[in-house]
Design a protein around this motif. Structure first.
Motif, PDB file in Angstrom:
ATOM      1  N   LEU A   3       1.030  -0.817   0.331  1.00 19.35           N
ATOM      2  CA  LEU A   3       0.108  -0.213   0.000  1.00 19.35           C
ATOM      3  C   LEU A   3       1.215   0.927   0.316  1.00 19.35           C
ATOM      4  O   LEU A   3       0.826   2.535  -1.005  1.00 19.35           O
ATOM      5  CB  LEU A   3      -0.820  -0.377   1.052  1.00 19.35           C
ATOM      6  CG  LEU A   3      -1.658  -0.663   1.466  1.00 19.35           C
ATOM      7  CD1 LEU A   3      -3.130  -1.042   2.631  1.00 19.35           C
ATOM      8  CD2 LEU A   3      -3.366  -0.702  -0.020  1.00 19.35           C
ATOM      9  N   TYR A   4       1.807   1.184   0.740  1.00 22.16           N
ATOM     10  CA  TYR A   4       2.734   2.216   0.890  1.00 22.16           C
ATOM     11  C   TYR A   4       3.448   2.710  -0.262  1.00 22.16           C
ATOM     12  O   TYR A   4       3.426   4.145  -1.161  1.00 22.16           O
ATOM     13  CB  TYR A   4       3.585   1.929   1.999  1.00 22.16           C
ATOM     14  CG  TYR A   4       4.780   2.845   2.185  1.00 22.16           C
ATOM     15  CD1 TYR A   4       4.111   3.392   3.263  1.00 22.16           C
ATOM     16  CD2 TYR A   4       6.205   2.538   1.317  1.00 22.16           C
ATOM     17  CE1 TYR A   4       6.006   5.401   3.708  1.00 22.16           C
ATOM     18  CE2 TYR A   4       6.979   4.202   1.660  1.00 22.16           C
ATOM     19  CZ  TYR A   4       7.031   5.175   2.376  1.00 22.16           C
ATOM     20  OH  TYR A   4       7.745   5.766   2.808  1.00 22.16           O
ATOM     21  N   GLU A   5       3.650   1.679  -0.502  1.00 20.74           N
ATOM     22  CA  GLU A   5       4.220   1.939  -2.303  1.00 20.74           C
ATOM     23  C   GLU A   5       3.358   2.327  -3.606  1.00 20.74           C
ATOM     24  O   GLU A   5       3.908   2.774  -4.154  1.00 20.74           O
ATOM     25  CB  GLU A   5       4.809   0.813  -3.505  1.00 20.74           C
ATOM     26  CG  GLU A   5       6.518   0.311  -1.930  1.00 20.74           C
ATOM     27  CD  GLU A   5       6.678  -1.586  -2.059  1.00 20.74           C
ATOM     28  OE1 GLU A   5       6.226  -2.026  -3.106  1.00 20.74           O
ATOM     29  OE2 GLU A   5       8.443  -1.213  -1.971  1.00 20.74           O
ATOM     30  N   GLN A   6       2.372   1.446  -3.450  1.00 20.80           N
ATOM     31  CA  GLN A   6       1.067   1.895  -4.337  1.00 20.80           C
ATOM     32  C   GLN A   6       0.448   3.411  -4.600  1.00 20.80           C
ATOM     33  O   GLN A   6       0.242   4.495  -5.438  1.00 20.80           O
ATOM     34  CB  GLN A   6       0.039   1.198  -4.386  1.00 20.80           C
ATOM     35  CG  GLN A   6       0.467  -0.719  -4.751  1.00 20.80           C
ATOM     36  CD  GLN A   6      -0.595  -1.056  -4.179  1.00 20.80           C
ATOM     37  OE1 GLN A   6      -1.868  -1.102  -3.695  1.00 20.80           O
ATOM     38  NE2 GLN A   6      -0.638  -2.318  -5.057  1.00 20.80           N
ATOM     39  N   LYS A   7       0.871   3.794  -3.216  1.00 25.92           N
ATOM     40  CA  LYS A   7       0.287   5.463  -2.426  1.00 25.92           C
ATOM     41  C   LYS A   7       1.369   5.800  -3.321  1.00 25.92           C
ATOM     42  O   LYS A   7       1.473   7.809  -3.447  1.00 25.92           O
ATOM     43  CB  LYS A   7      -0.229   4.909  -1.546  1.00 25.92           C
ATOM     44  CG  LYS A   7      -1.186   4.773  -0.950  1.00 25.92           C
ATOM     45  CD  LYS A   7      -2.384   5.502  -1.441  1.00 25.92           C
ATOM     46  CE  LYS A   7      -3.470   4.250  -1.234  1.00 25.92           C
ATOM     47  NZ  LYS A   7      -4.997   4.106  -2.187  1.00 25.92           N
ATOM     48  N   GLY A   8       2.679   5.925  -3.685  1.00 28.18           N
ATOM     49  CA  GLY A   8       3.627   6.744  -3.587  1.00 28.18           C
ATOM     50  C   GLY A   8       3.893   7.541  -2.236  1.00 28.18           C
ATOM     51  O   GLY A   8       4.813   8.767  -2.001  1.00 28.18           O
ATOM     52  N   CYS A   9       4.040   6.453  -0.779  1.00 30.46           N
ATOM     53  CA  CYS A   9       4.098   7.521  -0.254  1.00 30.46           C
ATOM     54  C   CYS A   9       6.033   7.549   0.138  1.00 30.46           C
ATOM     55  O   CYS A   9       6.670   6.713  -0.143  1.00 30.46           O
ATOM     56  CB  CYS A   9       3.350   6.913   0.913  1.00 30.46           C
ATOM     57  SG  CYS A   9       2.278   6.892   1.786  1.00 30.46           S
TER      58      CYS A   9
END
Length: 67
Positions: free
Chosen positions: A60-66
Motif C-alpha cells: 500500500l505504501y508503495e502504491q500510494k507513492g508515500c
C-alpha cells in the motif's frame, strides 16, 4: 506507514516470544501437553498474520507513492 509496520513487527516478535521456553509452556507440557501444541499453533498463525500485514502495508505504501 512506518508506525503501522512497526506495530506488525512488534506483534510478530511477541508471538515468537511465546514459542520460547516459558514457565507457562513448561507447565503446559508437564500437565496438559495438548495446550503446548495449541500455543505453538496459535503463535504460528499470529506470526504469519503479522508477516502478511507487513507485506500488505508495504505494498500500500508503495502504491500510494508515500515517502
Amino acid at each position: 506507514m512506518l508506525i503501522c509496520n512497526n506495530s506488525a513487527k512488534e506483534f510478530e516478535q511477541k508471538a515468537r516470544a511465546e514459542r520460547k521456553v516459558t514457565g507457562k509452556n513448561i507447565a503446559a507440557a508437564l500437565f496438559f501437553w495438548p495446550a503446548l501444541i495449541g500455543t505453538y499453533s496459535n503463535t504460528e498463525e499470529a506470526i504469519n498474520a503479522a508477516k502478511e500485514r507487513q507485506v500488505n502495508l508495504t505494498n500500500l505504501y508503495e502504491q500510494k507513492g508515500c515517502r
